[in-house]
Each structure stands twice: as C-alpha cells, then as structure tokens.
Design an enzyme around this catalytic site. Structure first.
Site, PDB file in Angstrom:
ATOM      1  N   ASN A 111       0.654  -1.544   0.139  1.00 40.22           N
ATOM      2  CA  ASN A 111      -0.124  -0.025  -0.138  1.00 40.22           C
ATOM      3  C   ASN A 111       0.927   1.067  -0.022  1.00 40.22           C
ATOM      4  O   ASN A 111       0.552   1.939  -0.857  1.00 40.22           O
ATOM      5  CB  ASN A 111      -1.244  -0.057   0.795  1.00 40.22           C
TER       6      ASN A 111
ATOM      7  N   SER B 127      -6.750   9.546 -49.126  1.00 36.22           N
ATOM      8  CA  SER B 127      -7.909   9.133 -49.359  1.00 36.22           C
ATOM      9  C   SER B 127      -7.498   7.525 -49.519  1.00 36.22           C
ATOM     10  O   SER B 127      -6.912   7.884 -50.486  1.00 36.22           O
ATOM     11  CB  SER B 127      -8.489   9.923 -49.108  1.00 36.22           C
TER      12      SER B 127
ATOM     13  N   GLU C 228      -5.815  15.901 -36.204  1.00 35.25           N
ATOM     14  CA  GLU C 228      -7.400  15.895 -35.941  1.00 35.25           C
ATOM     15  C   GLU C 228      -6.956  14.609 -34.714  1.00 35.25           C
ATOM     16  O   GLU C 228      -8.238  14.546 -33.204  1.00 35.25           O
ATOM     17  CB  GLU C 228      -8.131  14.944 -36.892  1.00 35.25           C
TER      18      GLU C 228
ATOM     19  N   THR D 117     -13.792  36.934 -33.945  1.00 34.02           N
ATOM     20  CA  THR D 117     -14.425  36.259 -32.718  1.00 34.02           C
ATOM     21  C   THR D 117     -15.615  35.326 -32.992  1.00 34.02           C
ATOM     22  O   THR D 117     -16.451  35.647 -34.359  1.00 34.02           O
ATOM     23  CB  THR D 117     -15.740  37.026 -31.687  1.00 34.02           C
ATOM     24  N   HIS D 118     -16.396  34.283 -32.507  1.00 30.09           N
ATOM     25  CA  HIS D 118     -18.026  33.604 -32.847  1.00 30.09           C
ATOM     26  C   HIS D 118     -17.722  33.069 -34.364  1.00 30.09           C
ATOM     27  O   HIS D 118     -18.246  32.519 -35.160  1.00 30.09           O
ATOM     28  CB  HIS D 118     -18.880  34.293 -33.369  1.00 30.09           C
TER      29      HIS D 118
ATOM     30  N   TYR E 194      -6.660   2.311   2.237  1.00 35.82           N
ATOM     31  CA  TYR E 194      -6.422   2.168   0.866  1.00 35.82           C
ATOM     32  C   TYR E 194      -7.383   0.939   0.866  1.00 35.82           C
ATOM     33  O   TYR E 194      -7.458   0.276   1.417  1.00 35.82           O
ATOM     34  CB  TYR E 194      -5.141   1.305   0.442  1.00 35.82           C
TER      35      TYR E 194
ATOM     36  N   ASN F 138      -5.330  14.477 -45.685  1.00 32.48           N
ATOM     37  CA  ASN F 138      -6.223  14.981 -44.872  1.00 32.48           C
ATOM     38  C   ASN F 138      -5.052  14.969 -43.793  1.00 32.48           C
ATOM     39  O   ASN F 138      -3.763  14.900 -43.246  1.00 32.48           O
ATOM     40  CB  ASN F 138      -6.726  13.930 -44.809  1.00 32.48           C
TER      41      ASN F 138
ATOM     42  N   GLN G  54      -5.982   0.630  -7.852  1.00 35.32           N
ATOM     43  CA  GLN G  54      -5.581  -0.040  -8.368  1.00 35.32           C
ATOM     44  C   GLN G  54      -5.410   0.425  -9.727  1.00 35.32           C
ATOM     45  O   GLN G  54      -4.767   0.427 -11.104  1.00 35.32           O
ATOM     46  CB  GLN G  54      -5.628  -1.291  -8.533  1.00 35.32           C
TER      47      GLN G  54
ATOM     48  N   LYS H 217      -6.804  13.937 -51.967  1.00 38.01           N
ATOM     49  CA  LYS H 217      -7.459  14.353 -50.549  1.00 38.01           C
ATOM     50  C   LYS H 217      -5.677  14.250 -49.402  1.00 38.01           C
ATOM     51  O   LYS H 217      -5.211  13.551 -50.435  1.00 38.01           O
ATOM     52  CB  LYS H 217      -8.068  13.392 -49.535  1.00 38.01           C
TER      53      LYS H 217
HETATM   54  N1  ARG Z   1      -1.469  -3.803  -7.606  1.00 39.30           N
HETATM   55  C1  ARG Z   1      -1.685  -3.029  -6.101  1.00 39.30           C
HETATM   56  C2  ARG Z   1      -2.218  -1.034  -6.902  1.00 39.30           C
HETATM   57  O1  ARG Z   1      -1.755  -0.634  -8.219  1.00 39.30           O
HETATM   58  C3  ARG Z   1      -0.640  -2.968  -5.149  1.00 39.30           C
HETATM   59  C4  ARG Z   1      -1.638  -2.644  -4.281  1.00 39.30           C
HETATM   60  C5  ARG Z   1      -2.022  -3.677  -3.713  1.00 39.30           C
HETATM   61  N2  ARG Z   1      -1.653  -3.520  -2.610  1.00 39.30           N
HETATM   62  C6  ARG Z   1      -3.026  -4.594  -1.483  1.00 39.30           C
HETATM   63  N3  ARG Z   1      -2.982  -4.947   0.201  1.00 39.30           N
HETATM   64  N4  ARG Z   1      -3.550  -5.471  -2.254  1.00 39.30           N
HETATM   65  O2  ARG Z   1      -2.736  -0.793  -5.634  1.00 39.30           O
END
Ligand code: ARG
Length: 444
Positions: free
Chosen positions: A110, A276, A289, A155-156, A316, A284, A321, A282
């Site tokens: 975490n 094209s 884009e 403008t516009h 967490y 493009n 993830q 063409k």
């Molecule tokens: N893959 C997890 C993430 O990106 C990593 C942390 C995982 N922690 C856990 N307690 N499972 O957040």
C-alpha cells in the site's frame, strides 16, 4: 501460480479472480521506481539494524542488477505474477536467496505503490515539461518565420478585427507556458514519504525514514492513513495533462480550419498528412485531428480516477489500482502529441496572399472607424450606430467604403472622408493602433 502472501489460505486463488485482479500487465511500468523505493527501504532497514551491512549490500546488488536490466531493455516481467511489487520480490528471492525474505520487513504494498506512482509521476512530469518547451520553441520559430504577418482576428468564428499572427500563435504560447508552470507546481506538491506500513505506520523510528533516493528527499510519513489512501497527486497530474490536451486540441482545430479550402491560410507539410483510400485529391490533417480528438481520452482518464476515488472508505482499497492505466495513458497521449507538434509546427507554410485577401474585408475595420469617431469627440454608442449604418449601407449597395466619395461618407458623419477611411482601412494601421498591449520580449 502459488499465492505469494498466502500463508493463511487453504485454497489457491480462483483463476478468474487471479486474472481479474492482477495488474502486472500494466504496472510493470513502475518496475524502475519499485527498485528505487526498495533501495531506499533497505537503507532504512540497515539504519534500523534490521539487516546487516552485508545483507544490505547483497540486496542492493540484486536491486541494482534489476535496475540495469530495466535500463538495457532486458527486463521482461512474468505476467503470471499479481503485480510488479510481487514480481520484484520474487526476482530478489532468486538473486539474494534467504536475505530477500527480509526485504519486505515493515513494509506494505500500500505504501510501496503510492511511492512508486509518485516517483513515476515526477519523472514523467519532467519529461512532459521538456517536450512542452520544444513545442513552445517551435511556435516561436513559426512566429519568427512569419514575423509582421497580420491576419483577420475572429470571435464567434466571424471576422472581427485584424490581429498580428504573433498574437494568435502567442496565445498558444501563453497557454503552454501556463501548462509548463502547472505541471511544475503539480510536481512540487508531491510529497515523497515512507513508513506508512499498511496504514498504521511501522515499528521503525521515524528519523530512519529521512532518506534520499536519486536526489529526491523522502520523509517519514506524517499520517500513514493519508499516505496510503491519497491519490490527489494522480488527479492533479491528470488534471494538468487534461488542460494541456485541451490547449493542444484548440491549436489543432485552428490549424485544421486554416488548412481547409475555405480558409486556405496554411499548407501543412505532406509528411504530416495522409491520403484517402478512395479520393485521390485528399490531403487530410489526421495527426491534428487525433490531437483534437484525444482531449476526450484525457478528460475521460481524469474523470475515471475522480469517480473511482469518490466515496472510497479510508484507507487503501483495491479500487485504487485502477488509477494506473488512465495515468499512464494520459502521459503517453500528451507526450506523443507534443512530439508530433514539435515537428509539425515549424513545417507549416503560411499562404500570405490568401490571408491578405481576407484582410481586404472592410468590415474588419468597423471598430477602428468607430474608435476614430470617438477620438473626434463622438460618444461611443453614437459612433457605434453611425458606423453600423455605414456597414449596412455598404452591404446593401455592394459599394466599397474606400471607394465612396466624401459627400457619401459625410452623410454618416462630417469627419468621415475618403482620405480618412483609406487610412483607417489598413491592417498595419489597425494593429498598430492598439496601444493597450504591453509589449514584452519573450524568454524561452
Ligand atoms: N496493485 C496494487 C495497486 O496498484 C498494489 C497494492 C496492492 N495492495 C494490496 N493490499 N493488495 O494499488
């Protein structure tokens, strides 16, 4: 594959769940930062006397060898692992044997994933800023190549008042300069911390967490719950990238428009256009884009992380993830756009004759004629009405104002003569008459 942190389980993970929950296929991008974080971590473990100097060196050697394989593009993670953190742990067990079993002491993924993602953001924010500088430089070059060029201002999307091309392009320069600053302040606000553990902190003294990795100062966490549950830096990064993408999209749109037969203000070099499959004539502007369209992806990435984070209970949660793919994608999109623009912009050729033809539209000078009357003592609203009537007369009769004789013009106001309007109806005079603009030499 066998459960890595699976002592308490009596069963293997369901294969569908294993597939569904893994992140290694995308978070392998964090490998380098995971190793850097672990280098910092083993420094902390050594300071806390949880590993010996020899054990530290053995682990360091393993981590450095993984870093080297990443740098030389030889790093190919095994996608059967859950995530990059577990895979690096596995590699380390192969490289450093039993010593690697101490690597994860007082650590949680975490905290690890938050640091890794911050290190990744720091690096990519810097890269993006450097690419932005190149595009800003290209804009300046394009401006210098066409210095003094005047064009209709809009403008516009309607003819408004003549402007200097330097101001039109310079407006984009200003947007990108703000982006450069915004990406910089996003980077500055990232706090690199360690010691959160899973959410409650660890048994290691906080002073041991003051450590430097690759010029980056890491500090002991002030609030471990916040450290593992905060993704503001991801949202802020995605926001800065979305705003940059919005600016690039507007620039692309102006260029697409200017390259149409209707405007015909510019020629985009053949190398940046495509053909094209059916229409032989063409040419493009697909790259532009796609730059215009990709703003949608960038907004989507920002919104998806904002929505994913809202309502998450502390601290967490695995939902988090899901911040990775949008984050990686936004950096990729913006960096690709910047690389293309840095080359496409200097290769643009302005069709000066066509622009000059548009500047012959006398309506573009209606405001200047109004300003002239005001400077001769006419109240603004009266002047606005007088010139409005003159324009209506011109439209109705199809006559050029410049070709009207004095008596015709004086019927609108006694100070209006052929000589006066001829002087006013001129792009140079018009642009030069704007005194409110602070002229500043730009530094890049
Ligand atoms: N893959 C997890 C993430 O990106 C990593 C942390 C995982 N922690 C856990 N307690 N499972 O957040």
């Amino acid at each position: 594959m066998s459960k890595m942190w699976g002592g308490r389980f009596g069963k293997k993970t369901n294969l569908l769940v294993e597939e569904f929950t893994k992140s290694i296929q995308f978070d392998k991008k964090l490998a380098e930062y995971d190793c850097l974080g672990s280098l910092a971590h083993i420094g902390i473990l050594k300071k806390a006397r949880l590993i010996t100097a020899q054990e530290h060196d053995k682990l360091k050697k393993g981590l450095v060898s993984i870093l080297n394989s990443i740098k030389s593009n030889k790093f190919e993670p095994d996608n059967s692992f859950e995530d990059i953190h577990s895979y690096v742990q596995h590699l380390m067990e192969k490289k450093a044997g039993k010593t690697a079993l101490k690597l994860h002491t007082a650590r949680s993924r975490n905290d690890q994933v938050a640091l890794d993602t911050k290190l990744y953001c720091a690096k990519e924010l810097l890269t993006t800023r450097n690419l932005l500088l190149k595009v800003m430089d290209s804009l300046v070059k394009l401006e210098n190549k066409n210095s003094g060029l005047k064009m209709p201002g809009y403008t516009h999307l309607q003819h408004a008042i003549p402007v200097a091309l330097a101001h039109h392009l310079g407006a984009y320069f200003s947007m990108l300069a703000r982006d450069f600053k915004r990406l910089g302040s996003t980077l500055e606000s990232i706090k690199f911390s360690m010691g959160a553990g899973a959410l409650a902190g660890t048994f290691i003294e906080s002073s041991k967490y003051n450590i430097v990795v690759k010029d980056l100062s890491i500090e002991p966490t002030m609030n471990p719950i916040d450290a593992v549950s905060d993704r503001d830096f991801v949202v802020e990064t995605l926001n800065a990238l979305a705003i940059t993408g919005m600016h690039l999209s507007r620039l692309a749109e102006d260029l697409v428009l200017w390259a149409t037969k209707e405007f015909d203000f510019i020629d985009i070099d053949d190398a940046f256009c495509t053909g094209s499959s059916l229409m032989p004539q063409k040419k493009n502007p697909d790259a532009l884009e796609l730059i215009r369209g990709s703003a949608g992806k960038l907004y989507g990435n920002l919104i998806s992380v904002l929505v994913m984070m809202k309502g998450l209970p502390l601290s967490y949660n695995r939902d988090m993830q899901l911040d990775k793919e949008p984050l990686f994608n936004s950096f990729e999109v913006v960096q690709q756009e910047l690389k293309v623009l840095a080359e496409l912009l200097p290769a643009i050729r302005f069709k000066k004759e066509n622009i000059a033809r548009q500047l012959e539209d006398e309506c573009l000078y209606a405001t200047d004629m109004t300003d002239y009357l005001v400077q001769k003592g006419v109240a603004f609203k009266d002047a606005h009405t007088i010139i409005g009537k003159l324009i209506a007369y011109k439209v109705k009769t199809g006559k050029e104002i410049k070709k009207m004789d004095d008596s015709e013009l004086r019927a609108f106001h006694p100070v209006l003569t052929g000589k006066v309007v001829k002087k006013i109806i001129d792009p140079e005079t018009s642009v030069e008459s704007k005194k409110s603009i602070k002229r500043k030499k730009r530094k890049i």
